[in-house]
Design an enzyme around this catalytic site. Structure first.
Site: not given
Ligand code: TTP
Ligand code: MG
Length: 482
Positions: A54, A58, A148-149
Protein backbone atom coordinates in the site's frame (compact mmCIF):
# COMPACT_ATOMS: atom_id res chain seq x y z
CA UNK A 1 2.09 7.61 -17.57
CA UNK A 2 1.51 4.03 -16.55
CA UNK A 3 -0.10 2.70 -19.68
CA UNK A 4 2.12 4.08 -22.39
CA UNK A 5 4.19 3.12 -25.36
CA UNK A 6 5.83 0.36 -23.44
CA UNK A 7 2.55 -1.42 -22.93
CA UNK A 8 1.26 -0.84 -26.41
CA UNK A 9 4.44 -2.32 -27.80
CA UNK A 10 4.13 -5.29 -25.52
CA UNK A 11 0.56 -5.83 -26.54
CA UNK A 12 1.60 -5.88 -30.17
CA UNK A 13 4.60 -8.01 -29.45
CA UNK A 14 2.63 -10.54 -27.48
CA UNK A 15 -0.28 -10.64 -29.82
CA UNK A 16 1.94 -11.14 -32.79
CA UNK A 17 4.77 -13.24 -31.51
CA UNK A 18 4.09 -14.88 -28.20
CA UNK A 19 1.03 -17.04 -28.08
CA UNK A 20 -1.24 -16.82 -31.06
CA UNK A 21 -4.86 -16.19 -30.22
CA UNK A 22 -6.82 -17.30 -27.14
CA UNK A 23 -9.97 -17.74 -29.17
CA UNK A 24 -8.39 -19.97 -31.77
CA UNK A 25 -8.09 -22.80 -29.29
CA UNK A 26 -4.46 -23.40 -30.15
CA UNK A 27 -2.55 -24.54 -27.11
CA UNK A 28 0.78 -24.65 -28.90
CA UNK A 29 3.15 -21.94 -27.89
CA UNK A 30 4.85 -20.06 -30.68
CA UNK A 31 8.61 -20.68 -30.73
CA UNK A 32 9.67 -17.07 -31.15
CA UNK A 33 9.25 -14.47 -28.46
CA UNK A 34 10.75 -11.52 -26.70
CA UNK A 35 13.76 -12.21 -24.58
CA UNK A 36 16.51 -10.17 -23.02
CA UNK A 37 19.97 -9.42 -24.26
CA UNK A 38 21.33 -8.95 -20.80
CA UNK A 39 19.89 -12.17 -19.39
CA UNK A 40 22.00 -13.96 -16.77
CA UNK A 41 21.16 -17.13 -14.87
CA UNK A 42 17.38 -17.26 -15.23
CA UNK A 43 15.50 -17.82 -11.98
CA UNK A 44 13.04 -20.67 -11.36
CA UNK A 45 9.82 -19.84 -13.16
CA UNK A 46 7.28 -22.38 -11.99
CA UNK A 47 5.32 -19.95 -9.81
CA UNK A 48 3.57 -16.62 -10.18
CA UNK A 49 3.79 -14.51 -7.05
CA UNK A 50 2.18 -11.12 -6.53
CA UNK A 51 3.34 -8.60 -3.95
CA UNK A 52 0.99 -5.82 -2.88
CA UNK A 53 2.35 -2.80 -1.02
CA UNK A 54 0.00 0.00 0.00
CA UNK A 55 1.16 3.51 -0.79
CA UNK A 56 2.26 5.65 2.18
CA UNK A 57 -0.06 3.46 4.19
CA UNK A 58 -0.70 5.26 7.49
CA UNK A 59 -0.82 8.63 5.70
CA UNK A 60 -3.35 7.32 3.16
CA UNK A 61 -5.58 5.95 5.90
CA UNK A 62 -5.57 9.37 7.57
CA UNK A 63 -6.29 11.13 4.28
CA UNK A 64 -9.18 8.79 3.48
CA UNK A 65 -10.69 9.79 6.83
CA UNK A 66 -10.04 13.49 6.10
CA UNK A 67 -10.22 13.96 2.30
CA UNK A 68 -9.56 17.70 2.66
CA UNK A 69 -5.90 16.71 3.30
CA UNK A 70 -5.47 15.02 -0.06
CA UNK A 71 -3.49 17.72 -1.85
CA UNK A 72 -1.55 18.75 1.26
CA UNK A 73 1.75 17.43 2.62
CA UNK A 74 0.87 14.99 5.40
CA UNK A 75 3.15 13.02 7.71
CA UNK A 76 2.32 10.45 10.37
CA UNK A 77 4.49 10.53 13.46
CA UNK A 78 5.39 8.18 16.26
CA UNK A 79 7.57 9.59 19.02
CA UNK A 80 9.09 12.47 17.04
CA UNK A 81 9.79 10.26 14.02
CA UNK A 82 7.99 10.42 10.68
CA UNK A 83 6.94 6.82 10.14
CA UNK A 84 5.49 7.75 6.77
CA UNK A 85 4.39 10.73 4.72
CA UNK A 86 2.30 11.13 1.59
CA UNK A 87 3.82 11.66 -1.83
CA UNK A 88 3.06 15.40 -1.75
CA UNK A 89 5.30 15.67 1.33
CA UNK A 90 7.93 13.48 -0.34
CA UNK A 91 8.23 16.08 -3.12
CA UNK A 92 9.39 18.50 -0.43
CA UNK A 93 12.09 16.11 0.72
CA UNK A 94 10.23 14.49 3.62
CA UNK A 95 11.15 10.85 4.06
CA UNK A 96 10.16 7.87 6.16
CA UNK A 97 12.01 7.65 9.48
CA UNK A 98 13.07 11.30 9.34
CA UNK A 99 13.16 13.24 12.54
CA UNK A 100 9.95 15.33 12.74
CA UNK A 101 11.89 18.56 13.27
CA UNK A 102 13.98 17.95 10.12
CA UNK A 103 10.88 17.10 8.12
CA UNK A 104 9.18 20.33 9.19
CA UNK A 105 12.33 22.22 8.26
CA UNK A 106 12.21 20.83 4.72
CA UNK A 107 8.44 21.34 4.48
CA UNK A 108 7.06 24.02 6.82
CA UNK A 109 3.47 23.36 5.63
CA UNK A 110 3.72 19.73 6.71
CA UNK A 111 0.60 18.49 8.55
CA UNK A 112 1.58 16.15 11.34
CA UNK A 113 -0.74 13.41 12.55
CA UNK A 114 -0.02 11.25 15.56
CA UNK A 115 -0.02 7.62 14.43
CA UNK A 116 0.58 5.84 17.71
CA UNK A 117 -2.90 4.34 17.88
CA UNK A 118 -2.86 1.58 15.27
CA UNK A 119 -6.59 0.79 15.41
CA UNK A 120 -7.46 2.59 12.17
CA UNK A 121 -4.52 1.04 10.32
CA UNK A 122 -5.44 -2.44 11.50
CA UNK A 123 -9.03 -1.92 10.36
CA UNK A 124 -7.82 -0.70 6.95
CA UNK A 125 -5.50 -3.70 6.72
CA UNK A 126 -8.44 -6.02 7.36
CA UNK A 127 -10.49 -4.31 4.64
CA UNK A 128 -7.64 -4.78 2.19
CA UNK A 129 -7.22 -8.39 3.24
CA UNK A 130 -10.94 -9.07 2.67
CA UNK A 131 -10.69 -7.46 -0.76
CA UNK A 132 -7.68 -9.61 -1.68
CA UNK A 133 -9.38 -12.74 -0.38
CA UNK A 134 -12.59 -11.99 -2.27
CA UNK A 135 -10.70 -11.73 -5.56
CA UNK A 136 -8.36 -14.68 -4.97
CA UNK A 137 -10.82 -17.11 -3.36
CA UNK A 138 -10.49 -19.30 -0.30
CA UNK A 139 -7.85 -21.70 -1.60
CA UNK A 140 -5.17 -19.13 -2.40
CA UNK A 141 -2.17 -18.64 -0.16
CA UNK A 142 -2.09 -15.05 1.08
CA UNK A 143 0.74 -13.95 3.33
CA UNK A 144 0.51 -10.74 5.29
CA UNK A 145 3.74 -8.90 5.97
CA UNK A 146 3.28 -6.10 8.48
CA UNK A 147 0.15 -4.03 8.06
CA UNK A 148 0.53 -2.94 4.47
CA UNK A 149 2.08 -5.74 2.45
CA UNK A 150 0.68 -8.97 1.08
CA UNK A 151 2.15 -11.78 -0.96
CA UNK A 152 -0.17 -13.91 -3.04
CA UNK A 153 0.76 -17.20 -4.63
CA UNK A 154 -1.25 -16.76 -7.82
CA UNK A 155 0.11 -19.86 -9.58
CA UNK A 156 -3.08 -21.90 -9.57
CA UNK A 157 -5.30 -18.92 -10.48
CA UNK A 158 -3.04 -18.15 -13.42
CA UNK A 159 -2.99 -21.82 -14.49
CA UNK A 160 -6.76 -22.00 -14.40
CA UNK A 161 -7.14 -18.71 -16.27
CA UNK A 162 -4.79 -19.94 -18.98
CA UNK A 163 -6.60 -23.26 -19.19
CA UNK A 164 -9.94 -21.53 -19.60
CA UNK A 165 -8.39 -19.03 -22.05
CA UNK A 166 -10.04 -16.16 -20.22
CA UNK A 167 -7.27 -13.59 -20.46
CA UNK A 168 -6.12 -10.79 -22.76
CA UNK A 169 -2.90 -10.45 -24.67
CA UNK A 170 -1.55 -7.49 -22.82
CA UNK A 171 0.35 -6.82 -19.67
CA UNK A 172 -1.36 -4.57 -17.20
CA UNK A 173 0.91 -1.84 -15.87
CA UNK A 174 4.64 -1.64 -16.45
CA UNK A 175 6.92 -4.40 -17.58
CA UNK A 176 10.56 -4.53 -16.61
CA UNK A 177 12.70 -4.33 -18.68
CA UNK A 178 11.22 -1.83 -21.11
CA UNK A 179 10.48 -3.09 -24.60
CA UNK A 180 13.55 -1.46 -26.21
CA UNK A 181 15.74 -3.78 -24.14
CA UNK A 182 14.03 -6.85 -25.51
CA UNK A 183 15.25 -8.90 -28.42
CA UNK A 184 13.92 -11.81 -30.40
CA UNK A 185 14.64 -15.45 -29.87
CA UNK A 186 13.46 -17.20 -26.72
CA UNK A 187 12.43 -20.73 -25.90
CA UNK A 188 8.91 -22.07 -25.58
CA UNK A 189 9.50 -22.14 -21.82
CA UNK A 190 10.23 -18.40 -21.81
CA UNK A 191 7.03 -17.81 -23.71
CA UNK A 192 5.03 -19.83 -21.19
CA UNK A 193 6.58 -17.84 -18.36
CA UNK A 194 5.85 -14.51 -20.00
CA UNK A 195 2.27 -15.56 -20.56
CA UNK A 196 1.91 -16.61 -16.91
CA UNK A 197 3.28 -13.26 -15.74
CA UNK A 198 1.02 -11.43 -18.16
CA UNK A 199 -2.03 -13.23 -16.74
CA UNK A 200 -0.65 -12.51 -13.25
CA UNK A 201 -0.47 -8.81 -14.15
CA UNK A 202 -4.15 -8.89 -15.07
CA UNK A 203 -4.97 -10.44 -11.70
CA UNK A 204 -2.84 -7.80 -9.97
CA UNK A 205 -4.77 -5.09 -11.76
CA UNK A 206 -8.10 -6.57 -10.65
CA UNK A 207 -6.80 -6.80 -7.11
CA UNK A 208 -5.70 -3.17 -7.07
CA UNK A 209 -9.09 -2.05 -8.39
CA UNK A 210 -10.92 -4.09 -5.77
CA UNK A 211 -8.69 -2.79 -2.99
CA UNK A 212 -9.35 0.76 -4.14
CA UNK A 213 -13.07 0.14 -4.42
CA UNK A 214 -13.40 -1.42 -0.97
CA UNK A 215 -10.91 0.62 1.05
CA UNK A 216 -10.28 3.77 -1.04
CA UNK A 217 -6.56 2.96 -0.79
CA UNK A 218 -4.10 2.85 -3.66
CA UNK A 219 -1.24 0.39 -3.76
CA UNK A 220 1.64 -0.91 -5.84
CA UNK A 221 1.88 -4.46 -7.07
CA UNK A 222 4.79 -6.56 -8.26
CA UNK A 223 4.37 -9.63 -10.46
CA UNK A 224 7.23 -12.09 -10.70
CA UNK A 225 8.25 -15.71 -10.25
CA UNK A 226 9.08 -15.54 -6.56
CA UNK A 227 8.43 -13.48 -3.45
CA UNK A 228 11.68 -11.58 -3.47
CA UNK A 229 11.37 -10.53 -7.11
CA UNK A 230 7.69 -9.63 -6.70
CA UNK A 231 8.58 -7.36 -3.79
CA UNK A 232 11.37 -5.72 -5.75
CA UNK A 233 9.08 -5.33 -8.77
CA UNK A 234 6.42 -3.57 -6.67
CA UNK A 235 9.00 -0.93 -5.79
CA UNK A 236 10.08 -0.16 -9.36
CA UNK A 237 7.25 2.28 -10.11
CA UNK A 238 5.64 4.03 -7.14
CA UNK A 239 3.01 5.04 -6.18
CA UNK A 240 -0.22 3.51 -7.51
CA UNK A 241 1.38 1.35 -10.20
CA UNK A 242 2.30 -2.21 -10.93
CA UNK A 243 5.29 -3.83 -12.54
CA UNK A 244 5.93 -7.29 -13.93
CA UNK A 245 9.55 -8.38 -13.66
CA UNK A 246 10.68 -10.74 -16.40
CA UNK A 247 12.71 -13.71 -15.17
CA UNK A 248 15.33 -13.39 -17.89
CA UNK A 249 16.34 -10.02 -16.56
CA UNK A 250 15.91 -10.77 -12.86
CA UNK A 251 19.51 -11.85 -12.31
CA UNK A 252 20.95 -8.74 -13.89
CA UNK A 253 18.37 -6.48 -12.22
CA UNK A 254 19.31 -7.85 -8.82
CA UNK A 255 23.02 -7.54 -9.68
CA UNK A 256 22.70 -3.77 -9.74
CA UNK A 257 21.13 -3.56 -6.29
CA UNK A 258 23.11 -2.60 -3.20
CA UNK A 259 23.14 -5.51 -0.73
CA UNK A 260 21.07 -3.41 1.66
CA UNK A 261 18.25 -3.25 -0.88
CA UNK A 262 17.86 -7.02 -1.09
CA UNK A 263 14.66 -7.99 0.71
CA UNK A 264 15.49 -9.31 4.16
CA UNK A 265 18.88 -7.59 4.45
CA UNK A 266 18.52 -5.10 7.28
CA UNK A 267 20.94 -2.50 8.57
CA UNK A 268 22.62 -4.97 10.88
CA UNK A 269 23.28 -7.54 8.16
CA UNK A 270 24.48 -4.93 5.68
CA UNK A 271 26.92 -3.57 8.28
CA UNK A 272 28.15 -7.10 8.95
CA UNK A 273 28.58 -7.73 5.20
CA UNK A 274 30.61 -4.54 4.81
CA UNK A 275 32.93 -5.73 7.58
CA UNK A 276 33.33 -9.17 6.00
CA UNK A 277 33.41 -8.37 2.28
CA UNK A 278 35.00 -4.92 2.39
CA UNK A 279 33.92 -1.59 0.91
CA UNK A 280 34.27 -2.72 -2.72
CA UNK A 281 31.47 -5.28 -2.45
CA UNK A 282 28.52 -2.91 -2.63
CA UNK A 283 26.04 -4.66 -4.88
CA UNK A 284 24.76 -8.19 -5.40
CA UNK A 285 26.74 -8.25 -8.66
CA UNK A 286 29.96 -7.31 -6.86
CA UNK A 287 29.34 -10.13 -4.43
CA UNK A 288 28.81 -12.65 -7.21
CA UNK A 289 32.00 -11.63 -8.98
CA UNK A 290 34.06 -11.66 -5.81
CA UNK A 291 32.78 -14.94 -4.30
CA UNK A 292 31.47 -18.29 -5.33
CA UNK A 293 29.20 -20.32 -3.07
CA UNK A 294 31.92 -22.41 -1.35
CA UNK A 295 33.91 -19.25 -0.60
CA UNK A 296 30.82 -17.60 0.77
CA UNK A 297 30.16 -20.65 2.95
CA UNK A 298 33.65 -20.34 4.37
CA UNK A 299 33.02 -16.81 5.58
CA UNK A 300 29.31 -16.91 6.46
CA UNK A 301 28.57 -20.53 7.33
CA UNK A 302 26.45 -22.73 5.08
CA UNK A 303 22.97 -21.52 6.03
CA UNK A 304 23.56 -17.81 5.74
CA UNK A 305 25.70 -18.27 2.64
CA UNK A 306 22.95 -20.25 0.89
CA UNK A 307 20.43 -17.54 1.75
CA UNK A 308 22.60 -14.66 0.52
CA UNK A 309 23.72 -16.57 -2.56
CA UNK A 310 20.11 -17.10 -3.61
CA UNK A 311 19.19 -13.50 -2.85
CA UNK A 312 22.11 -12.17 -4.90
CA UNK A 313 20.90 -14.20 -7.90
CA UNK A 314 17.22 -13.24 -7.53
CA UNK A 315 16.34 -16.77 -6.46
CA UNK A 316 13.84 -17.30 -3.65
CA UNK A 317 12.23 -20.66 -3.04
CA UNK A 318 10.40 -19.63 0.12
CA UNK A 319 6.69 -20.34 -0.04
CA UNK A 320 3.93 -17.82 0.34
CA UNK A 321 2.69 -18.80 3.78
CA UNK A 322 -1.00 -18.65 4.30
CA UNK A 323 -0.93 -16.34 7.30
CA UNK A 324 -4.51 -15.23 7.07
CA UNK A 325 -7.16 -17.82 7.60
CA UNK A 326 -10.58 -17.36 6.01
CA UNK A 327 -13.29 -17.16 8.64
CA UNK A 328 -15.85 -18.97 6.57
CA UNK A 329 -15.53 -21.62 3.89
CA UNK A 330 -18.77 -21.73 1.94
CA UNK A 331 -20.47 -22.53 -1.33
CA UNK A 332 -23.81 -21.40 -2.65
CA UNK A 333 -25.93 -21.64 -5.73
CA UNK A 334 -28.80 -19.53 -6.97
CA UNK A 335 -31.39 -20.81 -9.41
CA UNK A 336 -34.76 -19.89 -10.84
CA UNK A 337 -36.79 -22.00 -8.48
CA UNK A 338 -36.49 -25.32 -6.65
CA UNK A 339 -39.96 -26.71 -5.99
CA UNK A 340 -39.64 -30.20 -4.51
CA UNK A 341 -37.64 -32.05 -1.87
CA UNK A 342 -36.19 -34.11 -4.68
CA UNK A 343 -34.74 -31.01 -6.27
CA UNK A 344 -33.52 -29.77 -2.90
CA UNK A 345 -31.95 -33.18 -2.31
CA UNK A 346 -29.98 -32.98 -5.56
CA UNK A 347 -28.93 -29.38 -4.97
CA UNK A 348 -27.77 -30.04 -1.42
CA UNK A 349 -25.85 -33.12 -2.55
CA UNK A 350 -23.95 -31.04 -5.09
CA UNK A 351 -23.29 -28.20 -2.64
CA UNK A 352 -22.10 -30.54 0.10
CA UNK A 353 -19.73 -32.26 -2.33
CA UNK A 354 -18.27 -28.87 -3.22
CA UNK A 355 -18.04 -27.85 0.43
CA UNK A 356 -16.18 -31.04 1.24
CA UNK A 357 -13.67 -30.32 -1.56
CA UNK A 358 -13.14 -26.78 -0.30
CA UNK A 359 -12.69 -28.00 3.25
CA UNK A 360 -10.05 -30.44 2.07
CA UNK A 361 -8.12 -27.55 0.51
CA UNK A 362 -8.65 -25.52 3.68
CA UNK A 363 -7.26 -28.38 5.76
CA UNK A 364 -4.07 -28.27 3.69
CA UNK A 365 -3.81 -24.52 4.10
CA UNK A 366 -4.57 -24.55 7.83
CA UNK A 367 -3.64 -27.92 9.26
CA UNK A 368 -5.28 -28.57 12.59
CA UNK A 369 -8.22 -26.21 12.44
CA UNK A 370 -11.76 -27.50 12.48
CA UNK A 371 -15.10 -25.81 11.89
CA UNK A 372 -17.52 -25.93 14.80
CA UNK A 373 -20.56 -24.49 13.04
CA UNK A 374 -22.38 -25.40 9.84
CA UNK A 375 -24.21 -22.48 8.33
CA UNK A 376 -27.08 -23.00 5.92
CA UNK A 377 -28.33 -20.14 3.76
CA UNK A 378 -31.51 -20.05 1.70
CA UNK A 379 -33.78 -17.60 -0.04
CA UNK A 380 -37.49 -18.08 -0.60
CA UNK A 381 -38.73 -16.57 -3.85
CA UNK A 382 -37.64 -12.94 -3.99
CA UNK A 383 -37.42 -12.52 -0.23
CA UNK A 384 -34.20 -11.74 1.65
CA UNK A 385 -31.72 -14.49 2.30
CA UNK A 386 -32.04 -16.25 5.63
CA UNK A 387 -29.53 -18.36 7.44
CA UNK A 388 -29.49 -20.94 10.21
CA UNK A 389 -26.68 -22.73 11.95
CA UNK A 390 -26.11 -26.08 13.55
CA UNK A 391 -23.13 -27.86 15.14
CA UNK A 392 -20.69 -29.00 12.49
CA UNK A 393 -21.04 -32.69 11.54
CA UNK A 394 -18.34 -34.91 9.98
CA UNK A 395 -16.68 -33.68 6.81
CA UNK A 396 -18.49 -36.30 4.76
CA UNK A 397 -20.92 -35.48 1.98
CA UNK A 398 -23.74 -37.56 3.50
CA UNK A 399 -23.28 -36.13 6.98
CA UNK A 400 -23.11 -32.57 5.64
CA UNK A 401 -26.19 -33.11 3.51
CA UNK A 402 -28.09 -34.75 6.33
CA UNK A 403 -27.33 -31.77 8.60
CA UNK A 404 -28.22 -29.30 5.87
CA UNK A 405 -31.61 -30.87 5.18
CA UNK A 406 -32.28 -31.15 8.89
CA UNK A 407 -31.68 -27.40 9.25
CA UNK A 408 -33.88 -26.59 6.27
CA UNK A 409 -36.72 -28.72 7.66
CA UNK A 410 -36.33 -27.19 11.11
CA UNK A 411 -36.57 -23.72 9.60
CA UNK A 412 -40.09 -24.52 8.43
CA UNK A 413 -39.37 -24.97 4.76
CA UNK A 414 -41.94 -27.29 3.22
CA UNK A 415 -43.39 -28.21 -0.14
CA UNK A 416 -44.55 -26.48 -2.26
CA UNK A 417 -41.19 -24.69 -2.32
CA UNK A 418 -40.14 -21.67 -4.16
CA UNK A 419 -36.45 -21.64 -3.26
CA UNK A 420 -34.13 -19.44 -5.33
CA UNK A 421 -30.88 -19.85 -3.43
CA UNK A 422 -29.18 -22.46 -1.27
CA UNK A 423 -25.80 -22.26 0.40
CA UNK A 424 -23.78 -24.07 3.02
CA UNK A 425 -20.65 -23.03 4.87
CA UNK A 426 -18.26 -24.02 7.62
CA UNK A 427 -17.38 -21.38 10.18
CA UNK A 428 -16.27 -20.74 13.77
CA UNK A 429 -13.02 -22.59 13.27
CA UNK A 430 -11.16 -23.83 16.31
CA UNK A 431 -7.53 -24.77 16.31
CA UNK A 432 -6.82 -28.29 17.52
CA UNK A 433 -3.04 -27.99 17.20
CA UNK A 434 -1.57 -26.97 20.54
CA UNK A 435 0.23 -23.67 20.80
CA UNK A 436 3.07 -24.24 23.29
CA UNK A 437 2.63 -22.28 26.48
CA UNK A 438 -1.05 -21.61 26.00
CA UNK A 439 -4.14 -23.14 27.50
CA UNK A 440 -4.74 -24.80 24.14
CA UNK A 441 -2.14 -27.37 25.17
CA UNK A 442 -4.50 -28.67 27.85
CA UNK A 443 -7.40 -28.58 25.40
CA UNK A 444 -5.37 -30.69 23.04
CA UNK A 445 -4.58 -33.36 25.61
CA UNK A 446 -8.19 -33.56 26.69
CA UNK A 447 -9.12 -33.76 22.96
CA UNK A 448 -11.56 -30.93 23.30
CA UNK A 449 -11.52 -27.82 21.18
CA UNK A 450 -10.96 -24.61 23.09
CA UNK A 451 -14.36 -23.28 24.12
CA UNK A 452 -14.90 -19.67 23.29
CA UNK A 453 -17.67 -17.25 22.48
CA UNK A 454 -19.03 -17.73 18.97
CA UNK A 455 -17.87 -15.19 16.44
CA UNK A 456 -19.81 -13.70 13.60
CA UNK A 457 -18.09 -15.04 10.48
CA UNK A 458 -18.93 -11.87 8.59
CA UNK A 459 -17.98 -9.01 10.95
CA UNK A 460 -15.71 -11.15 13.20
CA UNK A 461 -17.29 -9.72 16.33
CA UNK A 462 -17.35 -12.01 19.35
CA UNK A 463 -20.92 -12.69 20.45
CA UNK A 464 -20.80 -14.15 23.96
CA UNK A 465 -23.99 -15.39 25.58
CA UNK A 466 -26.15 -15.04 22.47
CA UNK A 467 -28.82 -17.63 21.80
CA UNK A 468 -28.74 -19.45 18.48
CA UNK A 469 -31.68 -17.37 17.27
CA UNK A 470 -29.94 -14.12 18.22
CA UNK A 471 -26.78 -15.32 16.56
CA UNK A 472 -28.64 -16.12 13.38
CA UNK A 473 -30.35 -12.77 13.41
CA UNK A 474 -27.02 -10.99 13.86
CA UNK A 475 -25.37 -12.93 11.04
CA UNK A 476 -28.34 -12.31 8.73
CA UNK A 477 -28.04 -8.61 9.40
CA UNK A 478 -24.31 -8.68 8.62
CA UNK A 479 -24.90 -10.70 5.45
CA UNK A 480 -27.45 -8.15 4.32
CA UNK A 481 -25.09 -5.28 5.00
CA UNK A 482 -22.17 -6.94 3.28
P1 TTP B 1 6.17 1.10 4.32
O1 TTP B 1 5.51 0.16 3.38
O2 TTP B 1 7.63 0.99 4.53
O3 TTP B 1 5.91 2.56 3.85
P2 TTP B 1 4.61 3.26 3.31
O4 TTP B 1 3.53 2.32 2.96
O5 TTP B 1 4.23 4.30 4.29
O6 TTP B 1 5.15 3.99 2.03
P3 TTP B 1 5.44 3.42 0.57
O7 TTP B 1 4.52 4.15 -0.33
O8 TTP B 1 6.86 3.76 0.33
O9 TTP B 1 5.20 1.94 0.60
O10 TTP B 1 5.52 1.01 5.76
C1 TTP B 1 4.14 0.75 5.95
C2 TTP B 1 3.63 1.48 7.17
O11 TTP B 1 4.32 1.03 8.32
C3 TTP B 1 3.87 2.96 7.10
O12 TTP B 1 2.77 3.64 6.51
C4 TTP B 1 4.08 3.35 8.50
C5 TTP B 1 4.52 2.10 9.22
N1 TTP B 1 5.94 2.15 9.60
C6 TTP B 1 6.27 2.09 10.93
O13 TTP B 1 5.41 2.02 11.81
N2 TTP B 1 7.60 2.12 11.27
C7 TTP B 1 8.57 2.20 10.35
O14 TTP B 1 9.76 2.23 10.70
C8 TTP B 1 8.20 2.27 8.95
C9 TTP B 1 9.25 2.37 7.88
C10 TTP B 1 6.87 2.23 8.62
MG1 MG C 1 3.79 0.64 1.70
Amino acid sequence: MEVGNQETKLKENHRAAVHGNAEDGDDNVAPVSATFLTAVEPVATDRVVLAIDLDCFYAQVEIVARPELEEKPVAVTQQHIIVTCNYVARKFGCRKLMNTADAVKSCPELILINGEDLTRYRAANELVHQAVRSVCGPSTRIEKLGLDEFFIDATHIVDETIKSKSYNYNFEGFVYPAMDQLSEGSTAEDVETERALMVGSQLASRLRSKILEDSELTCCAGVANNKMLAKLAANIHKPNSQTSLMPGIAGSYVSELPLRKLPGVGWKASYEFRQIFGEEVKTAGHLRSAYNLPQLENVLGSKKAAWLWDLARGEDRTEVKNTIATKIVSVEDSFKSAKTWEEVHNLTLKLCGELKDRLQIDAELHPGRRASTLRVVFRKAKRNRESRSTPFPDVEVNALQHAMIHVLKASGIAEPFHLTLLGVGACNFVNLIPQPGTSQLMDFFSRKPRTRAPECPICNRSLPGKSNADLNQHIDMCLEQS
